[in-house]
Design an enzyme around this catalytic site. Structure first.
Site, mmCIF file in Angstrom:
data_model
loop_
_atom_site.group_PDB
_atom_site.id
_atom_site.type_symbol
_atom_site.label_atom_id
_atom_site.label_comp_id
_atom_site.label_asym_id
_atom_site.label_seq_id
_atom_site.Cartn_x
_atom_site.Cartn_y
_atom_site.Cartn_z
ATOM 1 C CB CYS A 266 -0.574 4.099 -20.242
ATOM 2 S SG CYS A 266 0.462 2.699 -20.676
HETATM 3 P P1 NAD Z 1 8.650 0.594 -23.236
HETATM 4 O O1 NAD Z 1 9.022 1.933 -23.709
HETATM 5 O O2 NAD Z 1 8.910 0.199 -21.818
HETATM 6 O O3 NAD Z 1 9.360 -0.514 -24.153
HETATM 7 C C1 NAD Z 1 9.305 -0.508 -25.542
HETATM 8 C C2 NAD Z 1 10.488 -1.329 -26.049
HETATM 9 O O4 NAD Z 1 10.400 -1.432 -27.475
HETATM 10 C C3 NAD Z 1 11.850 -0.719 -25.743
HETATM 11 O O5 NAD Z 1 12.661 -1.670 -25.070
HETATM 12 C C4 NAD Z 1 12.426 -0.382 -27.136
HETATM 13 O O6 NAD Z 1 13.830 -0.520 -27.188
HETATM 14 C C5 NAD Z 1 11.733 -1.408 -27.989
HETATM 15 N N1 NAD Z 1 11.688 -1.085 -29.411
HETATM 16 C C6 NAD Z 1 11.418 0.083 -30.029
HETATM 17 N N2 NAD Z 1 11.457 -0.037 -31.365
HETATM 18 C C7 NAD Z 1 11.747 -1.339 -31.618
HETATM 19 C C8 NAD Z 1 11.913 -2.108 -32.803
HETATM 20 N N3 NAD Z 1 11.746 -1.554 -34.011
HETATM 21 N N4 NAD Z 1 12.201 -3.411 -32.670
HETATM 22 C C9 NAD Z 1 12.367 -3.994 -31.467
HETATM 23 N N5 NAD Z 1 12.218 -3.320 -30.311
HETATM 24 C C10 NAD Z 1 11.913 -2.010 -30.384
HETATM 25 O O7 NAD Z 1 7.107 0.401 -23.589
HETATM 26 P P2 NAD Z 1 5.963 -0.293 -22.725
HETATM 27 O O8 NAD Z 1 5.665 0.548 -21.534
HETATM 28 O O9 NAD Z 1 6.277 -1.720 -22.559
HETATM 29 O O10 NAD Z 1 4.745 -0.109 -23.730
HETATM 30 C C11 NAD Z 1 4.680 -0.817 -24.955
HETATM 31 C C12 NAD Z 1 3.317 -0.599 -25.560
HETATM 32 O O11 NAD Z 1 2.307 -1.137 -24.699
HETATM 33 C C13 NAD Z 1 2.951 0.857 -25.760
HETATM 34 O O12 NAD Z 1 2.157 0.979 -26.904
HETATM 35 C C14 NAD Z 1 2.124 1.194 -24.525
HETATM 36 O O13 NAD Z 1 1.227 2.247 -24.749
HETATM 37 C C15 NAD Z 1 1.389 -0.116 -24.310
HETATM 38 N N6 NAD Z 1 1.004 -0.380 -22.922
HETATM 39 C C16 NAD Z 1 1.847 -0.092 -21.908
HETATM 40 C C17 NAD Z 1 1.465 -0.384 -20.595
HETATM 41 C C18 NAD Z 1 2.360 -0.045 -19.435
HETATM 42 O O14 NAD Z 1 1.881 -0.084 -18.294
HETATM 43 N N7 NAD Z 1 3.624 0.268 -19.643
HETATM 44 C C19 NAD Z 1 0.217 -0.974 -20.346
HETATM 45 C C20 NAD Z 1 -0.607 -1.288 -21.431
HETATM 46 C C21 NAD Z 1 -0.207 -0.986 -22.717
#
Ligand code: NAD
Length: 437
Positions: A266
């Protein structure tokens, strides 16, 4: 009430499992078939405390088929928003998810509420997401489809706790109904423990997420810069300085631990995305650029300190304690350990590493150019120097005698300020970020 969660990463899967554990009927959708199969076997595809147990008793079912989302009252979009090649936000996953969702919603009679939970730059929900949804569904947002944005603030390693106990909920809605619907859902989810809630327009909600991460990242880079200055002053110690400044109510005690910089999925990408976004608007975001620059250089402080204690590192064996970007996760995205290990390999070191959770992920990056130890003790055995790169609890329990007993040369660089310098300096060659020698 039926809910679908699209994107089952740290955010989506935690949200889905928490909602399901409170009795909501939840379906998870992800394009990653292997991930979906793993979750349907009751296993988490990554390490996150408490999530395994929660998932097992949640009854969550997942699929790669968007049609499974068609009868949901709420659809959460929580796909990744990584950095593009120049640091700008890559919105292609969000666009793809909105498009695929719109296609299955085309056949639906009842309106549903689509909630953007991914971190997206201001204007994305009312622009790209709305356009993709409307184009592929043939429906109009605000009339036969509701839309809002609800950024996520959870911390990896505490994701379940944070989902049940958020500091605040931020909802952005430009059309009137989606945000209110989501509030009603959260009232049922949180029952009597209602978190503070900000209901605003979509661009404010999107900006709040970036501003929060920018502030937190700035605090880290600022205390690290103070640490780097302290390091040149004999007798100075940034941990004493930060404890004292944290007692000032205007500053507060959080995010003042000096170390090797922030990593993870992030802060690095969000700071970079905000810089690019600001530049596109004609702004020069000098503070954000400095925050990013300090952070990019900070991991190398550990290598500098090792060189200060040992001279040339060529031919030496390094023990790296910690690979994950923070404790209690196996996530190594942008972890400081990656930069440190790469630099040590370039300098001709042999690298041994240990992490309680992240070895498998590190192996995907370094293969067998690094050797992986089964325990901290085995990692230290016969090493010439050690760098603590992640502040895992089990590393805190190591005392100076452990390093002395196991290492060829007891040379310790505390990159996370977990050891008492006085105690260590009596028995080992010791250096630490922000400690003047
Ligand atoms: P991640 O990379 O762990 O997971 C994202 C998932 O989305 C993956 O499993 C991927 O296969 C899936 N994906 C991609 N394209 C897709 C589609 N078209 N249809 C269905 N699934 C699809 O991501 P994350 O860490 O969970 O982060 C997700 C969002 O939340 C990001 O925008 C991130 O910035 C935000 N965020 C993350 C955190 C954190 O601590 N990881 C905290 C707050 C916000």
């Amino acid at each position: 009430m039926k809910i679908a969660v699209i994107g089952l990463g740290y955010v989506g899967l935690t949200t889905a499992a928490c909602l399901a554990s409170r009795g909501f009927k939840v379906t998870g959708i992800d394009i990653d078939k292997h991930k979906v199969e793993t979750i349907n076997e009751g296993k988490t595809p990554f390490k996150e405390p408490r999530l395994d147990k929660l998932l097992k008793r949640s009854g969550l079912r997942c699929s790669t088929d968007y049609a499974e989302a068609v009868d949901a009252d709420f659809v959460f979009i929580s796909v990744g928003t990584p950095a593009g090649p120049g640091g700008e936000i890559d919105l292609s996953y969000v666009a793809g998810a909105a498009r695929s969702l719109g296609e299955v919603l085309a056949s639906r009679r009842k309106p549903c509420t689509v909630v953007v939970r991914s971190t997206v730059v201001p204007g994305t929900t009312r622009g790209l997401v709305k356009n993709e949804l409307e184009k592929s569904s043939g429906k109009r947002v605000g009339e036969d489809l509701f839309l809002c944005v609800n950024p996520e603030f959870l911390r990896e390693g505490n994701a379940v706790h944070d989902t049940f106990n958020p500091d605040r909920i931020v909802i952005g809605d430009d059309w009137g109904s989606g945000g209110k619907n989501l509030l009603r859902l959260y009232h049922r989810f949180y029952r009597r423990r209602k978190p503070a809630t900000i209901l605003t327009n979509t661009v404010n909600a999107e900006m709040i997420k970036y501003a929060s991460n920018a502030f937190l990242a700035a605090r880290i880079s600022l205390i690290n810069e103070i640490a780097n200055i302290c390091q040149h002053i004999p007798g100075a110690d940034v941990t004493v300085v930060s404890k004292a400044i944290g007692l000032d109510k205007r500053i507060g005690p959080y995010f003042l631990n000096a170390g090797l910089g922030y990593g993870g999925s992030c802060f690095p990408k969000d700071v970079k995305a905000l810089i690019k976004y600001a530049e596109k608007l004609g702004e020069t975001p000098r503070v954000l650029e400095a925050v990013d620059n300090v952070n990019m250089m900070q991991p190398l402080k550990a290598v500098e300190l090792a060189e200060k204690l040992l001279g040339s590192l060529r031919g030496k064996t390094a023990a790296i304690l910690g690979l994950a970007f923070k404790p209690n996760t196996d996530d190594i995205r942008e972890a400081v350990s990656l930069k440190i290990i790469k630099t040590l390999l370039e300098k001709g070191c042999t690298v041994k590493a240990y992490d309680p959770a992240a070895i498998e992920n590190a192996r995907k990056v370094f293969g067998d150019t690094v050797s992986y130890a089964p325990s901290a003790e085995e990692c230290l055995r016969d090493a010439d120097f050690c760098i603590v790169a992640t502040e895992w609890e089990e590393f805190r329990r190591l005392g100076p005698d452990d390093f002395r007993k196991l290492m060829r040369e007891p040379v310790v660089v505390d990159g996370r300020r977990i050891y008492d310098p006085e105690r260590f300096m009596e028995k080992v060659e010791f250096a630490a970020v922000g400690l003047g020698l």
